[in-house]
Design an enzyme around this catalytic site. Structure first.
Site, PDB file in Angstrom:
ATOM      1  N   HIS A 221       0.839  -1.205   0.000  1.00 15.24           N
ATOM      2  CA  HIS A 221       0.000   0.000   0.000  1.00 15.24           C
ATOM      3  C   HIS A 221       0.873   1.254   0.000  1.00 15.24           C
ATOM      4  CE1 HIS A 221      -2.982  -3.006   1.526  1.00 15.24           C
ATOM      5  NE2 HIS A 221      -3.741  -2.342   0.674  1.00 15.24           N
ATOM      6  N   ASN A 222       1.382   1.591  -1.174  1.00 12.70           N
ATOM      7  CA  ASN A 222       2.306   2.699  -1.319  1.00 12.70           C
ATOM      8  C   ASN A 222       1.885   3.580  -2.497  1.00 12.70           C
ATOM      9  OD1 ASN A 222       3.184   1.229  -3.652  1.00 12.70           O
ATOM     10  ND2 ASN A 222       4.582   0.047  -2.359  1.00 12.70           N
ATOM     11  N   PHE A 223       2.710   4.581  -2.831  1.00 13.21           N
ATOM     12  CA  PHE A 223       2.351   5.538  -3.881  1.00 13.21           C
ATOM     13  C   PHE A 223       2.207   4.857  -5.240  1.00 13.21           C
ATOM     14  CE2 PHE A 223       3.716   8.774  -7.083  1.00 13.21           C
ATOM     15  CZ  PHE A 223       2.630   9.619  -6.960  1.00 13.21           C
ATOM     16  N   HIS A 261      -7.372   6.907  -2.313  1.00 12.81           N
ATOM     17  CA  HIS A 261      -8.109   5.795  -1.704  1.00 12.81           C
ATOM     18  C   HIS A 261      -7.340   5.070  -0.608  1.00 12.81           C
ATOM     19  CE1 HIS A 261      -5.657   2.983  -4.031  1.00 12.81           C
ATOM     20  NE2 HIS A 261      -6.197   1.999  -3.338  1.00 12.81           N
ATOM     21  N   ASP A 262      -6.001   5.152  -0.556  1.00 14.95           N
ATOM     22  CA  ASP A 262      -5.221   4.487   0.498  1.00 14.95           C
ATOM     23  C   ASP A 262      -4.239   5.457   1.168  1.00 14.95           C
ATOM     24  OD1 ASP A 262      -6.079   1.862   0.897  1.00 14.95           O
ATOM     25  OD2 ASP A 262      -5.021   1.122  -0.868  1.00 14.95           O
ATOM     26  N   ALA A 421      -3.324 -18.720  -1.615  1.00 19.75           N
ATOM     27  CA  ALA A 421      -3.954 -17.428  -1.367  1.00 19.75           C
ATOM     28  C   ALA A 421      -4.546 -16.863  -2.649  1.00 19.75           C
ATOM     29  CB  ALA A 421      -2.932 -16.454  -0.783  1.00 19.75           C
ATOM     30  N   GLN A 422      -3.812 -16.975  -3.749  1.00 20.03           N
ATOM     31  CA  GLN A 422      -4.266 -16.414  -5.017  1.00 20.03           C
ATOM     32  C   GLN A 422      -5.443 -17.189  -5.601  1.00 20.03           C
ATOM     33  OE1 GLN A 422      -3.134 -13.359  -4.848  1.00 20.03           O
ATOM     34  NE2 GLN A 422      -2.645 -13.378  -7.016  1.00 20.03           N
TER      35      GLN A 422
END
Length: 464
Positions: A221-223, A261-262, A421-422
């Site tokens: 969760h980054n730019f 949004h984040d 997980a995927q």
């Protein structure tokens, strides 16, 4: 306690790094880069003898020089040249600053008061104010481009590149963050937002710089994730031709909503916030604490005149845009996924593009799809993001165990594999969501649904 991790790179030479409990993924990436003489912008993966990809964190199992991990290196072609700005002349900077301050004071006194044009800390949520105080002062004061400089900077992109940005296969990894800012600006230009809403190019540049600072250096969760989501939204509205049916206010809402949004995501999810009774959970009463904070951060940045890209909107336009942005960001809380999907199902068969309630829900669905759209992209672009997301999950689970908080099995490095997980997420969340929106939007099968289904087949093959 410090552990030694041994690995063999593409040249088969065994090297080692030292890892302790304070090391995070970025620390380990830097150590590996230094050890092998690679760029810190490269993507590194450690693979054990069983072929499992290890999360880059303080809990990498120690090994020996006789049984080194395999190091895989994926190079990203980032731009070598940073965005160039002209430094002010020290001899005249004082006079110019004084004149600018005087002119700004005069301008503010002459224009009518608008909703977000005056910054008042006592009217903003405390967590977002606290975060903005941590921003480096230069983000508010750095020189911004003149219209001529703004136009000149954008000549580095070819027409083909800009057209490709409208496609889901766009390679976001080949551009530097400075270039991503320019590409954000290209979206504003191509969608006609600068001209429609009289957005000053200097204010837009400063706004995007603040957004960049507002995203933390999380593995996922980054730019760059912020850009991925915005670009996918931009691609979806173009491949489906929905862009032709959107109003300018709706276009602005989608772009600004995806960009914010984040914002200031701390790298841990809502479950952690609520279980740990963090400040965000307390302020927002356990109701979508992260998504509410993202909204608050965005509008707190917009409250400052230096970064207020909405200041020329009419009252009616501002009210509509703010409503849409809030709705879209809050819709990204996966706790609301079932509710939103059920509502859209009830509209899908008889969707009416002229019905305001239907249009509002469609905007939410577009942002939701864009937020989880990683597997729409080619595997060489999407798979590194899966590794980053799992590392962020693993770090949260490790933190929860240390603090005695409940943990989720899908975040536990000892209980989950990438393939399992995927398979679960793509099969039970992604495909149903995109198939549902495809009932309303045309032309999603080949550019969007087929790549997702191919990704599901790929991860299923890894489980055999």
């Amino acid at each position: 306690m410090t552990e030694t991790i041994y690995f063999a790179g593409p040249d088969a030479e065994v090297r080692s790094i030292h890892v302790d409990f304070k090391c995070n993924a970025h620390d380990i990436q830097r150590k590996i880069a230094l050890a092998v003489g690679a760029s810190t912008q490269s993507i590194f993966r450690l693979v054990n003898e069983e072929g499992d990809v290890l999360g880059l964190g303080p809990n990498i199992p120690p090994n020996s020089a006789n049984a080194p991990y395999k190091l895989e290196i994926r190079k990203c072609t980032f731009a070598k040249e940073p965005l160039v700005t002209t430094a002010p002349n020290p001899a005249i900077v004082g006079d110019i600053s004084d004149m600018r301050a005087a002119l700004e004071k005069l301008r503010v006194s002459l224009e009518p008061k608008v909703r977000l044009n005056e910054f008042s800390e006592d009217r903003a949520p405390k967590p977002s104010i606290k975060r903005l105080r941590e921003f480096p002062q230069h983000v508010w004061t750095d020189p911004v481009p003149t219209p001529a400089e703004f136009a000149s900077a954008h000549t580095q992109f070819s027409a083909a590149e800009l057209e490709h940005m409208k496609d889901p296969t766009f390679d976001v990894l080949k551009y530097s963050e400075d270039q991503l800012i320019l590409l954000f600006e290209e979206m504003f230009i191509e969608l006609g937002l600068l001209s429609t809403f009289k957005i000053d190019v200097g204010v837009l540049r400063r706004f995007l710089r603040c957004i960049q600072v507002g995203y933390n250096a999380n593995p996922f969760h980054n730019f760059r994730h912020c850009f991925c989501v915005t670009q996918m939204m931009y691609a979806l509205i173009h491949v489906t031709s929905l862009v032709k049916k959107l109003t300018q206010s709706e276009r602005l809402s989608l772009v600004a909503g995806c960009i914010g949004h984040d914002l200031d995501h701390p790298g841990v999810n809502n479950a952690y916030q609520i279980n740990a009774m963090t400040e965000l959970a307390i302020v927002y009463n356990d109701t979508s604490p992260l998504e509410n904070h993202h909204c608050a951060m965005l509008f707190t940045i917009l409250k400052r005149p230096e970064t207020n890209i909405l200041k020329q909107l009419t009252d009616a336009e501002f009210k509509e845009v703010r409503k849409h942005i809030i709705n879209c960001i809050l819709a990204t809380d996966m706790a609301k996924h079932g509710e939103i999907v059920a509502r859209f199902k009830s509209f899908a068969e008889s969707f009416n593009v002229d019905d305001p309630a239907h249009r509002t829900l469609l905007l939410q669905m577009i942002v939701k799809c864009s937020d989880i759209s990683n597997e729409v992209r080619p595997q060489e672009i999407s798979e590194p993001w899966v590794d980053n997301l799992l590392e962020e999950f693993f770090q949260q689970s490790d933190k929860e165990k240390l603090e005695g908080l409940p943990t989720a099995p899908f975040m536990d490095r000892k209980k989950v594999t990438k393939s399992s997980a995927q398979v679960g997420f793509i099969g039970f969340v992604m495909i149903p969501l995109f198939e549902l929106i495809a009932k309303v939007l045309p032309n999603l099968e080949q550019p969007v649904l087929q790549p997702i289904k191919a990704a599901l087949d790929y991860y299923k093959s890894l489980t055999k």
